[in-house]
Design a protein around this motif. Sequence first.
Motif, PDB file in Angstrom:
ATOM      1  N   ASP A  30       0.845  -1.126  -0.006  1.00  0.00           N
ATOM      2  CA  ASP A  30      -0.089   0.089   0.016  1.00  0.00           C
ATOM      3  C   ASP A  30       0.997   1.335  -0.044  1.00  0.00           C
ATOM      4  O   ASP A  30       1.515   1.335   1.094  1.00  0.00           O
ATOM      5  CB  ASP A  30      -0.968  -0.033   1.106  1.00  0.00           C
ATOM      6  N   LEU A  31       0.902   1.786  -1.270  1.00  0.00           N
ATOM      7  CA  LEU A  31       1.855   3.049  -1.211  1.00  0.00           C
ATOM      8  C   LEU A  31       0.793   4.516  -1.332  1.00  0.00           C
ATOM      9  O   LEU A  31       1.564   5.358  -1.798  1.00  0.00           O
ATOM     10  CB  LEU A  31       2.719   3.196  -2.625  1.00  0.00           C
ATOM     11  N   ASP A  32      -0.171   4.281  -1.118  1.00  0.00           N
ATOM     12  CA  ASP A  32      -1.286   5.211  -1.282  1.00  0.00           C
ATOM     13  C   ASP A  32      -0.787   6.637  -0.661  1.00  0.00           C
ATOM     14  O   ASP A  32      -1.001   7.550  -1.325  1.00  0.00           O
ATOM     15  CB  ASP A  32      -2.673   4.801  -0.925  1.00  0.00           C
ATOM     16  N   THR A  33      -0.338   6.635   0.631  1.00  0.00           N
ATOM     17  CA  THR A  33       0.175   7.880   1.065  1.00  0.00           C
ATOM     18  C   THR A  33       1.295   8.247   0.300  1.00  0.00           C
ATOM     19  O   THR A  33       1.477   9.810   0.124  1.00  0.00           O
ATOM     20  CB  THR A  33       0.654   7.540   2.422  1.00  0.00           C
ATOM     21  N   TYR A  34       2.280   7.588  -0.158  1.00  0.00           N
ATOM     22  CA  TYR A  34       3.590   8.048  -1.010  1.00  0.00           C
ATOM     23  C   TYR A  34       2.972   8.583  -2.285  1.00  0.00           C
ATOM     24  O   TYR A  34       3.429   9.735  -2.864  1.00  0.00           O
ATOM     25  CB  TYR A  34       4.431   7.002  -1.013  1.00  0.00           C
ATOM     26  N   LEU A  35       2.029   7.933  -2.919  1.00  0.00           N
ATOM     27  CA  LEU A  35       1.574   8.400  -4.236  1.00  0.00           C
ATOM     28  C   LEU A  35       0.766   9.943  -4.058  1.00  0.00           C
ATOM     29  O   LEU A  35       1.047  10.531  -5.014  1.00  0.00           O
ATOM     30  CB  LEU A  35       0.614   7.289  -4.765  1.00  0.00           C
ATOM     31  N   ALA A  36       0.083   9.867  -2.906  1.00  0.00           N
ATOM     32  CA  ALA A  36      -0.535  11.289  -2.721  1.00  0.00           C
ATOM     33  C   ALA A  36       0.588  12.426  -2.449  1.00  0.00           C
ATOM     34  O   ALA A  36       0.692  13.423  -3.255  1.00  0.00           O
ATOM     35  CB  ALA A  36      -1.629  11.177  -1.587  1.00  0.00           C
ATOM     36  N   GLY A  37       1.532  12.055  -1.772  1.00  0.00           N
ATOM     37  CA  GLY A  37       2.848  12.773  -1.638  1.00  0.00           C
ATOM     38  C   GLY A  37       3.447  13.251  -2.729  1.00  0.00           C
ATOM     39  O   GLY A  37       3.626  14.332  -2.992  1.00  0.00           O
ATOM     40  N   LEU A  38       3.697  12.392  -3.511  1.00  0.00           N
ATOM     41  CA  LEU A  38       4.385  12.679  -4.880  1.00  0.00           C
ATOM     42  C   LEU A  38       3.431  13.573  -5.630  1.00  0.00           C
ATOM     43  O   LEU A  38       4.085  14.506  -6.387  1.00  0.00           O
ATOM     44  CB  LEU A  38       4.566  11.256  -5.596  1.00  0.00           C
ATOM     45  N   PHE A  39       2.195  13.158  -5.717  1.00  0.00           N
ATOM     46  CA  PHE A  39       1.259  13.983  -6.628  1.00  0.00           C
ATOM     47  C   PHE A  39       1.285  15.469  -6.009  1.00  0.00           C
ATOM     48  O   PHE A  39       1.265  16.465  -6.876  1.00  0.00           O
ATOM     49  CB  PHE A  39      -0.201  13.705  -6.664  1.00  0.00           C
ATOM     50  N   ILE A  40       1.198  15.611  -4.800  1.00  0.00           N
ATOM     51  CA  ILE A  40       1.241  16.965  -4.171  1.00  0.00           C
ATOM     52  C   ILE A  40       2.606  17.687  -4.274  1.00  0.00           C
ATOM     53  O   ILE A  40       2.761  18.970  -4.601  1.00  0.00           O
ATOM     54  CB  ILE A  40       0.903  17.054  -2.593  1.00  0.00           C
ATOM     55  N   ALA A  41       3.510  17.103  -4.537  1.00  0.00           N
ATOM     56  CA  ALA A  41       4.955  17.573  -4.525  1.00  0.00           C
ATOM     57  C   ALA A  41       5.089  18.031  -5.986  1.00  0.00           C
ATOM     58  O   ALA A  41       5.499  19.030  -6.499  1.00  0.00           O
ATOM     59  CB  ALA A  41       6.153  16.549  -3.976  1.00  0.00           C
ATOM     60  N   ALA A  42       4.717  17.177  -6.995  1.00  0.00           N
ATOM     61  CA  ALA A  42       4.720  17.253  -8.298  1.00  0.00           C
ATOM     62  C   ALA A  42       3.767  18.661  -8.706  1.00  0.00           C
ATOM     63  O   ALA A  42       4.271  19.496  -9.579  1.00  0.00           O
ATOM     64  CB  ALA A  42       4.038  16.368  -9.293  1.00  0.00           C
ATOM     65  N   MET A  43       2.594  18.926  -7.991  1.00  0.00           N
ATOM     66  CA  MET A  43       1.984  19.863  -8.315  1.00  0.00           C
ATOM     67  C   MET A  43       2.335  21.165  -7.777  1.00  0.00           C
ATOM     68  O   MET A  43       2.469  22.388  -8.275  1.00  0.00           O
ATOM     69  CB  MET A  43       0.394  19.759  -7.576  1.00  0.00           C
ATOM     70  N   ALA A  44       3.127  21.098  -6.541  1.00  0.00           N
ATOM     71  CA  ALA A  44       3.807  22.386  -5.927  1.00  0.00           C
ATOM     72  C   ALA A  44       4.807  22.570  -6.914  1.00  0.00           C
ATOM     73  O   ALA A  44       5.156  23.706  -7.120  1.00  0.00           O
ATOM     74  CB  ALA A  44       4.376  21.727  -4.535  1.00  0.00           C
ATOM     75  N   GLY A  45       5.621  21.651  -7.344  1.00  0.00           N
ATOM     76  CA  GLY A  45       6.804  22.120  -8.408  1.00  0.00           C
ATOM     77  C   GLY A  45       6.432  22.865  -9.453  1.00  0.00           C
ATOM     78  O   GLY A  45       6.788  23.701 -10.075  1.00  0.00           O
ATOM     79  N   LEU A  46       4.927  22.292 -10.045  1.00  0.00           N
ATOM     80  CA  LEU A  46       4.483  22.840 -11.355  1.00  0.00           C
ATOM     81  C   LEU A  46       3.992  24.320 -10.903  1.00  0.00           C
ATOM     82  O   LEU A  46       4.198  25.359 -11.665  1.00  0.00           O
ATOM     83  CB  LEU A  46       3.401  22.057 -11.746  1.00  0.00           C
TER      84      LEU A  46
END
Length: 140
Positions: A101-117
């Motif tokens: 279960d990597l849901d927390t990491y996936l959400a964190g990656l998506f949030i970090a990607a959107m912050a970078g964008l």
Amino acid sequence: MEDFVEISAVIQMAVAPAFLLTGLGAILSVMANRLSRIVDRHRVLREVKKLSIAKKSVTELALLKCRAKWTHWAIAFTTISALLISLLIAMIFIATEVFVDLDTYLAGLFIAAMAGLIVGLLCFLREVHLSKGVINNYES
């Protein structure tokens, strides 16, 4: 048959980030094009400056350096965002294969990607704003 349905669902989950990557590629292309034009203009002005020192060319050179800096940061943050999205896609597939279960990491990656964008686009917006100064110099 159940494996096929599961793989199909994983591919569907990965399609949205893949489309996002396409959009990021287009944005990066625009940013790189602007940086290229800034560098070309800077080279022309440096040659003019060698021939005769004009106050406007010195001012524009400084402005071009500032614009190049902002464009550089815009490209850097947008590229980091694209890398994080790529990692997100890979992790989606890894999570289904190792049954972790990597849901927390996936959400964190998506949030970090959107912050970078977001930061990248704000840097780009600043550069576009600075480019208006070049236009104002030509009008005066």
